[in-house]
Design a protein around this motif. Structure first.
Motif, PDB file in Angstrom:
ATOM      1  N   GLU A  45       3.779  -7.897  -9.215  1.00 65.14           N
ATOM      2  CA  GLU A  45       4.356  -9.073  -7.960  1.00 65.14           C
ATOM      3  C   GLU A  45       2.917  -8.574  -6.906  1.00 65.14           C
ATOM      4  OE1 GLU A  45       3.851 -12.969  -6.508  1.00 65.14           O
ATOM      5  OE2 GLU A  45       4.348 -11.824  -8.800  1.00 65.14           O
ATOM      6  N   ILE A  46       3.603  -6.689  -6.357  1.00 68.15           N
ATOM      7  CA  ILE A  46       2.575  -6.616  -4.786  1.00 68.15           C
ATOM      8  C   ILE A  46       1.586  -6.849  -5.343  1.00 68.15           C
ATOM      9  CG2 ILE A  46       2.286  -5.221  -3.458  1.00 68.15           C
ATOM     10  CD1 ILE A  46       5.026  -4.402  -3.476  1.00 68.15           C
ATOM     11  N   TYR A  47       0.770  -6.317  -6.728  1.00 62.95           N
ATOM     12  CA  TYR A  47      -0.518  -6.006  -7.515  1.00 62.95           C
ATOM     13  C   TYR A  47      -1.185  -7.374  -6.764  1.00 62.95           C
ATOM     14  CZ  TYR A  47       0.106  -1.141  -8.900  1.00 62.95           C
ATOM     15  OH  TYR A  47       0.189  -0.233  -9.393  1.00 62.95           O
ATOM     16  N   ARG A  48      -0.582  -8.462  -7.308  1.00 64.26           N
ATOM     17  CA  ARG A  48      -1.225  -9.932  -7.246  1.00 64.26           C
ATOM     18  C   ARG A  48      -0.970 -10.226  -5.962  1.00 64.26           C
ATOM     19  NH1 ARG A  48       2.173 -10.619 -12.021  1.00 64.26           N
ATOM     20  NH2 ARG A  48       3.878 -11.267 -11.170  1.00 64.26           N
ATOM     21  N   ILE A  49      -0.024  -9.854  -4.999  1.00 66.74           N
ATOM     22  CA  ILE A  49      -0.460 -10.169  -4.110  1.00 66.74           C
ATOM     23  C   ILE A  49      -1.242  -9.786  -2.634  1.00 66.74           C
ATOM     24  CG2 ILE A  49       0.947  -9.998  -1.671  1.00 66.74           C
ATOM     25  CD1 ILE A  49       3.528 -10.664  -2.772  1.00 66.74           C
ATOM     26  N   PHE A  50      -2.189  -8.332  -3.382  1.00 70.91           N
ATOM     27  CA  PHE A  50      -2.526  -8.157  -2.563  1.00 70.91           C
ATOM     28  C   PHE A  50      -3.530  -7.948  -2.962  1.00 70.91           C
ATOM     29  CE2 PHE A  50       0.786  -5.689  -0.612  1.00 70.91           C
ATOM     30  CZ  PHE A  50      -0.301  -5.164   0.734  1.00 70.91           C
TER      31      PHE A  50
END
Length: 540
Positions: free
Chosen positions: A197-202
């Protein structure tokens, strides 16, 4: 082969605790071994290891009969040795796996039968005594017309793996819904572990982007980098958890607001060895709050402008209205001489009544504007409740007679006094009594009473009027709200009377209650402290 040396009918294991000298290889007997012997086990060695193994071990002859098995094999399938003696080995497997087992054994039979010849590894289900199955991983080989099999229960492992995958999927779904992801950073390393999810957020691809401290810092907004780095270093130095917000600039040009919460991980000596936590995309919430604050500020400015406008206009309108009412009253009384035409007296009376009605509306608006602006100041003094009720009765009596409504008043002690704002208390009682008369049909009745308690009084005005629908009771005390009915529309008004009454009551530290039944009447109760000045002082 290692040998165990017996001494005094016991096993000498003292040498296990001894550290051998350099290049020295001690056996359990204390004697040096020249070389390690590989695959040189005798029957006793095999028997011991056979019984110790937690894997299912079984050997089968060329007739499919089980020759030997260990306890682990019996534990897994639940059969006893007597039952197994009458069974073919393939009967232990499910029908779906028997064909595969038969072809596998046949394949082994056609291969070279040596120690170096490879066996087969596969998965197959084994039947149990209670007609259930066990998922097993098997290794089998054929030596001298004997089939050697080793099986391991992989059902628990599979279930654990499935449960783990399910939890990971649930976590990923929860993180996606909450727009948050977890991370972990080992102090001293450059790489950071991110959840998907952090990849998607960034806004970066998992395969092509390597999360490191430097890469993360490059994504942080330039104005927030120093604060971001300071928070990380302070967490390590002070060994404290932290919570911060920063902005990131994604490759697609979009700026996102991130909330990062971190915790410290410690080693056995209490030193910080890692930081871990979560990052959440707060952009939508922050933008929503920003728009909400902007809308609130605009609404407050518009509200203040409206209140100021109403206050100014009300004040300006009262002056000419007072003149119109005063002059019409002089003409109606013919103070400067008789009116030539009687019809003019009727018109003059209409002018006066309309002016007084308009003045009441303007006064209500002015009072409401002052209350909303916080400029309605209470002047506390000793107020005689009996005199307030009598004055109210006198003021609404003429209107009640015209409407054919009887007004009754309970006996009120002449000594009953409270500390309050005299004008506000009169307005409270007058507004309720006026409403009661206004919405009571001809032949109806209005009853006014006062009840004294230890630290407060209860003013109560009850009518037999049209009543209020249950779903409207909560809204009639709001500004400009009126009961929507044909009877209510016959009586014009600002819709501010009960709202002003409620506000003035609460300004005294009191409360207002309404009970009503449609078509039966309404009862309005006002609870007021005996000394409102103390209530106000304690609440400030």
């Amino acid at each position: 082969m290692f040998a165990l040396k017996k001494k005094n009918s016991g096993i000498n294991i003292a040498l296990l605790a001894q550290k051998p000298a350099d290049n020295e290889n001690l056996s359990l007997t204390g004697k040096k071994n020249s070389t390690i012997q590989v695959d040189n086990f005798n029957s006793r060695d095999y028997e011991t290891m056979f019984s110790m193994s937690k894997d299912a071990l079984v050997s089968v002859n060329d007739f499919g009969e089980i020759i030997k098995c260990n306890k682990a094999f019996l534990t897994l399938n639940g059969f006893d040795t007597t039952t197994l003696e009458g069974m073919h080995f393939l009967d232990l497997f499910t029908e779906a796996d028997r064909k595969f087992m038969r072809s596998t054994i046949q394949t082994l039979a056609t291969t070279e039968n040596t120690l170096e010849a490879p066996g087969f590894a596969f998965e197959a289900q084994m039947r149990t005594a209670d007609d259930s199955t066990v998922n097993m991983h098997w290794n089998i080989c054929l030596r001298d017309e004997t089939l050697y099999c080793k099986g391991r229960d992989i059902g628990a492992t599979t279930r654990q793996s499935q449960a783990l995958n399910r939890r990971e999927k649930q976590l990923a779904q929860a993180e996606s819904i909450g727009r948050m992801g977890h991370w972990n950073w080992v102090v001293g390393k450059e790489a950071i572990e991110w959840s998907d999810e952090i990849y998607r957020i960034f806004g970066v691809e998992k395969g092509s982007f390597a999360p490191t401290l430097q890469a993360l810092e490059n994504l942080v907004h330039r104005e927030d980098r120093a604060r971001f780095n300071q928070a990380l270093h302070r967490a390590i130095i002070e060994e404290n958890n932290y919570d911060m917000e920063f902005r990131i600039c994604r490759d697609d040009g979009e700026t996102r607001h991130i909330r990062c919460e971190g915790r410290c991980a410690f080693d056995d000596e209490g030193e910080v060895i890692a930081l871990y936590g979560m990052m959440q995309d707060m952009t939508e919430r922050i933008l929503y709050e920003r728009d909400l604050r902007s809308a609130k500020d605009q609404a407050e400015q518009a509200y203040a402008a409206r209140t100021q406008f109403l206050a100014n206009m009300s004040h300006e309108l009262r002056t000419p209205l007072n003149a119109i009412i005063g002059f019409s009253e002089m003409m109606q009384r013919q103070l400067l001489g008789p009116i030539g035409t009687e019809k003019y007296l009727e018109y003059i009376g209409g002018i006066r009544e309309s002016g007084e009605h308009l003045l009441d509306l303007i006064s209500d608006i002015l009072d409401m504007s002052k209350i909303e602006a916080g400029k309605y100041d209470l002047a506390f003094e000793k107020v005689n409740i009996a005199k307030v009720f009598k004055l109210t009765l006198h003021m609404v009596e003429a209107r009640a007679q015209d409407a054919g409504v009887r007004i009754k008043m309970d006996n009120i002690s002449e000594d009953l006094c409270i500390i309050a704002d005299r004008r506000a208390i009169l307005q409270i009682v007058l507004n309720i009594a006026s409403n009661a008369v206004k919405f009571t049909k001809k032949g109806g009745e209005v009853f006014m009473s006062v009840q004294e308690r230890e630290d407060h009084i209860l003013l109560k005005i009850t009518d037999t009027g049209v009543g209020i629908p249950a779903h409207k009771i909560a809204s009639v005390t709001k500004p400009f709200e009126q009961v929507s009915s044909s009877y209510a529309r016959e009586h014009s008004g600002s819709g501010l009377g009960l709202s002003i009454t409620k506000d003035l009551t609460e300004m005294h530290g009191g409360s207002l209650y309404i009970e009503s039944r449609l078509g039966e009447g309404t009862s309005v109760s006002v609870r007021l402290p005996k000394d409102a000045s103390k209530k106000i002082k304690n609440s400030v």
